[in-house]
Motif scaffolding. Structure first.
Motif, PDB file in Angstrom:
ATOM      1  N   LEU A 204      39.851  86.071 -47.035  1.00 16.73           N
ATOM      2  CA  LEU A 204      40.375  84.847 -46.428  1.00 16.73           C
ATOM      3  C   LEU A 204      41.363  85.158 -45.309  1.00 16.73           C
ATOM      4  CD1 LEU A 204      40.904  82.433 -49.446  1.00 16.73           C
ATOM      5  CD2 LEU A 204      39.225  82.266 -47.614  1.00 16.73           C
ATOM      6  N   GLY A 205      42.192  86.165 -45.516  1.00 21.33           N
ATOM      7  CA  GLY A 205      43.138  86.562 -44.472  1.00 21.33           C
ATOM      8  C   GLY A 205      42.417  87.054 -43.225  1.00 21.33           C
ATOM      9  N   GLN A 206      41.358  87.829 -43.427  1.00 25.81           N
ATOM     10  CA  GLN A 206      40.580  88.303 -42.284  1.00 25.81           C
ATOM     11  C   GLN A 206      39.859  87.144 -41.603  1.00 25.81           C
ATOM     12  OE1 GLN A 206      40.611  91.472 -40.982  1.00 25.81           O
ATOM     13  NE2 GLN A 206      42.311  91.600 -42.423  1.00 25.81           N
ATOM     14  N   GLY A 207      39.383  86.187 -42.370  1.00 22.09           N
ATOM     15  CA  GLY A 207      38.730  85.006 -41.790  1.00 22.09           C
ATOM     16  C   GLY A 207      39.701  84.200 -40.950  1.00 22.09           C
ATOM     17  N   LEU A 208      40.920  84.085 -41.417  1.00 15.02           N
ATOM     18  CA  LEU A 208      41.942  83.374 -40.645  1.00 15.02           C
ATOM     19  C   LEU A 208      42.230  84.101 -39.337  1.00 15.02           C
ATOM     20  CD1 LEU A 208      43.866  80.958 -40.691  1.00 15.02           C
ATOM     21  CD2 LEU A 208      45.532  82.410 -41.844  1.00 15.02           C
ATOM     22  N   ARG A 209      42.283  85.422 -39.405  1.00 13.45           N
ATOM     23  CA  ARG A 209      42.495  86.212 -38.181  1.00 13.45           C
ATOM     24  C   ARG A 209      41.353  85.992 -37.193  1.00 13.45           C
ATOM     25  NH1 ARG A 209      40.731  91.011 -36.211  1.00 13.45           N
ATOM     26  NH2 ARG A 209      39.565  91.472 -38.113  1.00 13.45           N
ATOM     27  N   LEU A 210      40.116  86.031 -37.685  1.00 13.59           N
ATOM     28  CA  LEU A 210      38.962  85.800 -36.807  1.00 13.59           C
ATOM     29  C   LEU A 210      38.966  84.383 -36.244  1.00 13.59           C
ATOM     30  CD1 LEU A 210      36.076  87.542 -38.792  1.00 13.59           C
ATOM     31  CD2 LEU A 210      37.135  88.305 -36.663  1.00 13.59           C
ATOM     32  N   MET A 211      39.364  83.441 -37.066  1.00 17.24           N
ATOM     33  CA  MET A 211      39.404  82.052 -36.611  1.00 17.24           C
ATOM     34  C   MET A 211      40.385  81.891 -35.454  1.00 17.24           C
ATOM     35  SD  MET A 211      39.800  78.657 -38.966  1.00 17.24           S
ATOM     36  CE  MET A 211      41.527  78.878 -39.322  1.00 17.24           C
ATOM     37  N   ILE A 212      41.525  82.529 -35.557  1.00 17.64           N
ATOM     38  CA  ILE A 212      42.529  82.409 -34.493  1.00 17.64           C
ATOM     39  C   ILE A 212      42.116  83.223 -33.274  1.00 17.64           C
ATOM     40  CG2 ILE A 212      44.904  83.000 -33.873  1.00 17.64           C
ATOM     41  CD1 ILE A 212      45.640  82.284 -36.794  1.00 17.64           C
ATOM     42  N   ASP A 213      41.699  84.485 -33.498  1.00 20.36           N
ATOM     43  CA  ASP A 213      41.378  85.366 -32.364  1.00 20.36           C
ATOM     44  C   ASP A 213      40.126  84.931 -31.612  1.00 20.36           C
ATOM     45  OD1 ASP A 213      43.573  86.819 -33.037  1.00 20.36           O
ATOM     46  OD2 ASP A 213      42.477  88.505 -33.909  1.00 20.36           O
ATOM     47  N   ARG A 214      39.052  84.635 -32.346  1.00 21.28           N
ATOM     48  CA  ARG A 214      37.779  84.363 -31.682  1.00 21.28           C
ATOM     49  C   ARG A 214      37.512  82.877 -31.478  1.00 21.28           C
ATOM     50  NH1 ARG A 214      33.992  88.717 -34.818  1.00 21.28           N
ATOM     51  NH2 ARG A 214      35.080  90.553 -34.073  1.00 21.28           N
ATOM     52  N   GLY A 215      38.168  82.039 -32.260  1.00 23.08           N
ATOM     53  CA  GLY A 215      37.923  80.608 -32.133  1.00 23.08           C
ATOM     54  C   GLY A 215      38.938  79.916 -31.252  1.00 23.08           C
ATOM     55  N   PHE A 216      40.205  79.952 -31.685  1.00 25.46           N
ATOM     56  CA  PHE A 216      41.241  79.229 -30.943  1.00 25.46           C
ATOM     57  C   PHE A 216      41.643  79.944 -29.660  1.00 25.46           C
ATOM     58  CE2 PHE A 216      42.306  77.566 -35.317  1.00 25.46           C
ATOM     59  CZ  PHE A 216      41.791  76.293 -35.081  1.00 25.46           C
ATOM     60  N   MET A 217      41.918  81.242 -29.764  1.00 23.04           N
ATOM     61  CA  MET A 217      42.396  81.974 -28.580  1.00 23.04           C
ATOM     62  C   MET A 217      41.309  82.089 -27.505  1.00 23.04           C
ATOM     63  SD  MET A 217      45.536  82.525 -29.249  1.00 23.04           S
ATOM     64  CE  MET A 217      46.106  83.757 -28.124  1.00 23.04           C
ATOM     65  N   ALA A 218      40.069  82.320 -27.917  1.00 20.86           N
ATOM     66  CA  ALA A 218      38.971  82.461 -26.952  1.00 20.86           C
ATOM     67  C   ALA A 218      38.374  81.106 -26.593  1.00 20.86           C
ATOM     68  CB  ALA A 218      37.895  83.377 -27.524  1.00 20.86           C
ATOM     69  N   ALA A 219      38.838  80.049 -27.238  1.00 17.85           N
ATOM     70  CA  ALA A 219      38.340  78.689 -27.002  1.00 17.85           C
ATOM     71  C   ALA A 219      36.818  78.638 -27.140  1.00 17.85           C
ATOM     72  CB  ALA A 219      38.789  78.177 -25.640  1.00 17.85           C
ATOM     73  N   ASP A 220      36.299  79.330 -28.155  1.00 15.56           N
ATOM     74  CA  ASP A 220      34.864  79.370 -28.404  1.00 15.56           C
ATOM     75  C   ASP A 220      34.573  78.518 -29.634  1.00 15.56           C
ATOM     76  OD1 ASP A 220      32.208  79.934 -28.721  1.00 15.56           O
ATOM     77  OD2 ASP A 220      32.466  82.115 -28.892  1.00 15.56           O
ATOM     78  N   SER A 221      34.064  77.304 -29.402  1.00 17.90           N
ATOM     79  CA  SER A 221      33.843  76.384 -30.523  1.00 17.90           C
ATOM     80  C   SER A 221      32.720  76.864 -31.441  1.00 17.90           C
ATOM     81  CB  SER A 221      33.542  74.982 -30.004  1.00 17.90           C
ATOM     82  OG  SER A 221      32.378  74.992 -29.202  1.00 17.90           O
ATOM     83  N   ALA A 222      31.732  77.572 -30.903  1.00 17.45           N
ATOM     84  CA  ALA A 222      30.645  78.087 -31.746  1.00 17.45           C
ATOM     85  C   ALA A 222      31.171  79.158 -32.692  1.00 17.45           C
ATOM     86  CB  ALA A 222      29.522  78.646 -30.878  1.00 17.45           C
TER      87      ALA A 222
ATOM     88  N   LEU B 228      34.242  79.478 -33.669  1.00 14.89           N
ATOM     89  CA  LEU B 228      35.138  78.797 -34.602  1.00 14.89           C
ATOM     90  C   LEU B 228      34.339  78.149 -35.724  1.00 14.89           C
ATOM     91  CD1 LEU B 228      37.989  77.881 -35.343  1.00 14.89           C
ATOM     92  CD2 LEU B 228      37.646  75.904 -33.856  1.00 14.89           C
ATOM     93  N   GLY B 229      33.224  77.508 -35.385  1.00 15.11           N
ATOM     94  CA  GLY B 229      32.379  76.874 -36.399  1.00 15.11           C
ATOM     95  C   GLY B 229      31.781  77.890 -37.365  1.00 15.11           C
ATOM     96  N   ARG B 230      31.312  79.017 -36.827  1.00 18.27           N
ATOM     97  CA  ARG B 230      30.761  80.062 -37.701  1.00 18.27           C
ATOM     98  C   ARG B 230      31.828  80.623 -38.630  1.00 18.27           C
ATOM     99  NH1 ARG B 230      28.250  81.611 -32.906  1.00 18.27           N
ATOM    100  NH2 ARG B 230      29.780  83.283 -32.615  1.00 18.27           N
ATOM    101  N   THR B 231      33.012  80.856 -38.067  1.00 13.58           N
ATOM    102  CA  THR B 231      34.099  81.416 -38.880  1.00 13.58           C
ATOM    103  C   THR B 231      34.517  80.442 -39.978  1.00 13.58           C
ATOM    104  OG1 THR B 231      34.875  82.661 -36.969  1.00 13.58           O
ATOM    105  CG2 THR B 231      36.401  82.442 -38.797  1.00 13.58           C
ATOM    106  N   LEU B 232      34.603  79.160 -39.639  1.00 11.19           N
ATOM    107  CA  LEU B 232      34.961  78.163 -40.660  1.00 11.19           C
ATOM    108  C   LEU B 232      33.891  78.084 -41.747  1.00 11.19           C
ATOM    109  CD1 LEU B 232      36.497  75.266 -38.556  1.00 11.19           C
ATOM    110  CD2 LEU B 232      37.644  76.682 -40.247  1.00 11.19           C
TER     111      LEU B 232
END
Length: 194
Positions: free
Chosen positions: A41-59, A61-65
């Motif tokens: 879960l901690g790694q998923g949160l990191r990926l969500m922030i790094d690849r979803g929010f920071m990169a502004a990549d909604s796809a 972010l959806g995969r990570t969620l």
């Protein structure tokens, strides 16, 4: 009187767990799965922030969620199964132990109960051994050991993930642990003596 526990008694108690070894193995397996899920879960949160929010990549972010929801589902199922298994094992252990103590009491001569005024043989002491002490063992084997193992596994996994993610920051944190734990141990011993 020496109050130190005798390791032979613990080995005899562990022998009572032998009939439930497959359930114990399954409980250990789901314990590993649950601990690993928490760490994921901690790694998923990191990926969500790094690849979803920071990169502004909604796809992304959806995969990570979606992956995080899958990990949460696995965590919930593994935790529920672990709780069921260790509770069941604790109940069975207490029942087996009570049955053995009761069967042993039935083999004793009536004179044992008539002269039960000796220390450690009073009727209340016998009833306490039959009920309260087995309940303590049920709690020990039914939940306490499982929680201790889970926390130990999560500590080892968290330290490993910290060292892989950020070694320098991890070193600083790990150096702070003795500075926190040693005073607690020192004060604890002093308070125990007092």
């Amino acid at each position: 009187m020496n109050s130190r526990p005798d390791p032979r008694v613990l080995l005899r108690l562990l022998g009572l767990l032998a009939p439930y070894r497959w359930r114990l193995a399954l409980a250990a397996l789901v314990l590993l799965v649950a601990s690993g899920s928490v760490l994921l879960l901690g790694q998923g949160l990191r990926l969500m922030i790094d690849r979803g929010f920071m990169a502004a990549d909604s796809a992304a972010l959806g995969r990570t969620l979606g992956l995080m929801l899958a990990v949460v589902a696995v965590l919930a199922m593994a935790s529920a199964l672990r709780y069921y298994l260790v509770t069941w094992i604790g109940e069975r252990l207490a029942a087996d132990l009570r049955r053995r103590v009761f069967d042993h009491l039935l083999t004793l001569e009536p004179g044992f109960f008539e002269s039960a005024q000796a220390p450690g043989q009073a009727a209340g002491e016998i009833v306490s051994r039959l009920t309260a002490d087995t309940s303590v063992l049920q709690s020990l084997f039914g939940s306490s050991v499982s929680l201790a193992l889970r926390n130990l596994l999560m500590l080892i996994g968290a330290v490993a993930l910290m060292l892989l993610t950020q070694p320098w920051l991890s070193a600083i944190v790990l150096l702070g642990i003795p500075a926190t734990v040693l005073p607690i141990l020192w004060f604890g011993r002093r308070v125990r003596r007092l």
